[in-house]
Design a protein around this motif. Sequence first.
Motif, PDB file in Angstrom:
ATOM      1  N   GLY A  94       0.811  -1.192   0.000  1.00  0.00           N
ATOM      2  CA  GLY A  94       0.000   0.000   0.000  1.00  0.00           C
ATOM      3  C   GLY A  94       0.849   1.248   0.000  1.00  0.00           C
ATOM      4  O   GLY A  94       2.056   1.193  -0.258  1.00  0.00           O
ATOM      5  N   HIS A  95       0.225   2.347   0.305  1.00  0.00           N
ATOM      6  CA  HIS A  95       0.902   3.641   0.252  1.00  0.00           C
ATOM      7  C   HIS A  95       1.244   4.214   1.620  1.00  0.00           C
ATOM      8  O   HIS A  95       1.794   5.298   1.695  1.00  0.00           O
ATOM      9  N   ASP A  96       0.929   3.524   2.698  1.00  0.00           N
ATOM     10  CA  ASP A  96       1.224   4.036   4.037  1.00  0.00           C
ATOM     11  C   ASP A  96       2.668   3.671   4.392  1.00  0.00           C
ATOM     12  O   ASP A  96       2.932   2.723   5.126  1.00  0.00           O
ATOM     13  N   HIS A  97       3.593   4.441   3.829  1.00  0.00           N
ATOM     14  CA  HIS A  97       5.018   4.139   4.003  1.00  0.00           C
ATOM     15  C   HIS A  97       5.476   4.309   5.447  1.00  0.00           C
ATOM     16  O   HIS A  97       6.363   3.587   5.897  1.00  0.00           O
ATOM     17  N   GLU A  98       4.857   5.215   6.174  1.00  0.00           N
ATOM     18  CA  GLU A  98       5.226   5.424   7.577  1.00  0.00           C
ATOM     19  C   GLU A  98       4.931   4.168   8.408  1.00  0.00           C
ATOM     20  O   GLU A  98       5.768   3.719   9.193  1.00  0.00           O
ATOM     21  N   THR A  99       3.757   3.576   8.201  1.00  0.00           N
ATOM     22  CA  THR A  99       3.405   2.363   8.939  1.00  0.00           C
ATOM     23  C   THR A  99       4.284   1.194   8.502  1.00  0.00           C
ATOM     24  O   THR A  99       4.710   0.388   9.322  1.00  0.00           O
ATOM     25  N   ARG A 100       4.578   1.136   7.211  1.00  0.00           N
ATOM     26  CA  ARG A 100       5.454   0.068   6.711  1.00  0.00           C
ATOM     27  C   ARG A 100       6.828   0.160   7.359  1.00  0.00           C
ATOM     28  O   ARG A 100       7.395  -0.847   7.790  1.00  0.00           O
ATOM     29  N   GLU A 101       7.370   1.371   7.475  1.00  0.00           N
ATOM     30  CA  GLU A 101       8.683   1.542   8.106  1.00  0.00           C
ATOM     31  C   GLU A 101       8.626   1.221   9.593  1.00  0.00           C
ATOM     32  O   GLU A 101       9.560   0.633  10.145  1.00  0.00           O
TER      33      GLU A 101
END
Length: 147
Positions: free
Chosen positions: A1-8
């Motif tokens: 998805g596009h939630d890069h903050e949560t992915r990191e």
Amino acid sequence: GHDHETREELRNYIEHTLNFPRPVVLEEHPSAGRTIIEKFEEEAEAVDLVFVLLTADNRMAIPSRGKQESFRARQNVIFELGYFYAKFHRRQGRVIILHKAEVEVPSDIHGIPCIDISNGIARAGRQIKQELRDWLPKPRSLRKTRR
């Protein structure tokens, strides 16, 4: 998805709290002339534990509810979730579903444990570790010594 903050945040939790190897994030690997599905299939071969992030990437209007909107994870994420459930036959591997409260969870996966990470990955840590109990090192038992 596009939630890069949560992915990191998840990546850091996996690497530094759980002490697992660096997770595979498909978009960070070169395509090397492969189609997206070829790349996905090849990268998925070596995977035996999957974290699926269901985050509010797509806004959807619900015609039957007037102007009401809902938020969904990207459809490729749902596809990948299904792919790994089929690959692992729900016995051989693990699929951990993490979601934020505002995202619609597909009704077809109700009954499968989903962990709410709306307050952050670390706050959901106890639940994540519970789902991973067969993957985490066993704590050393306290041994009584005789004198």
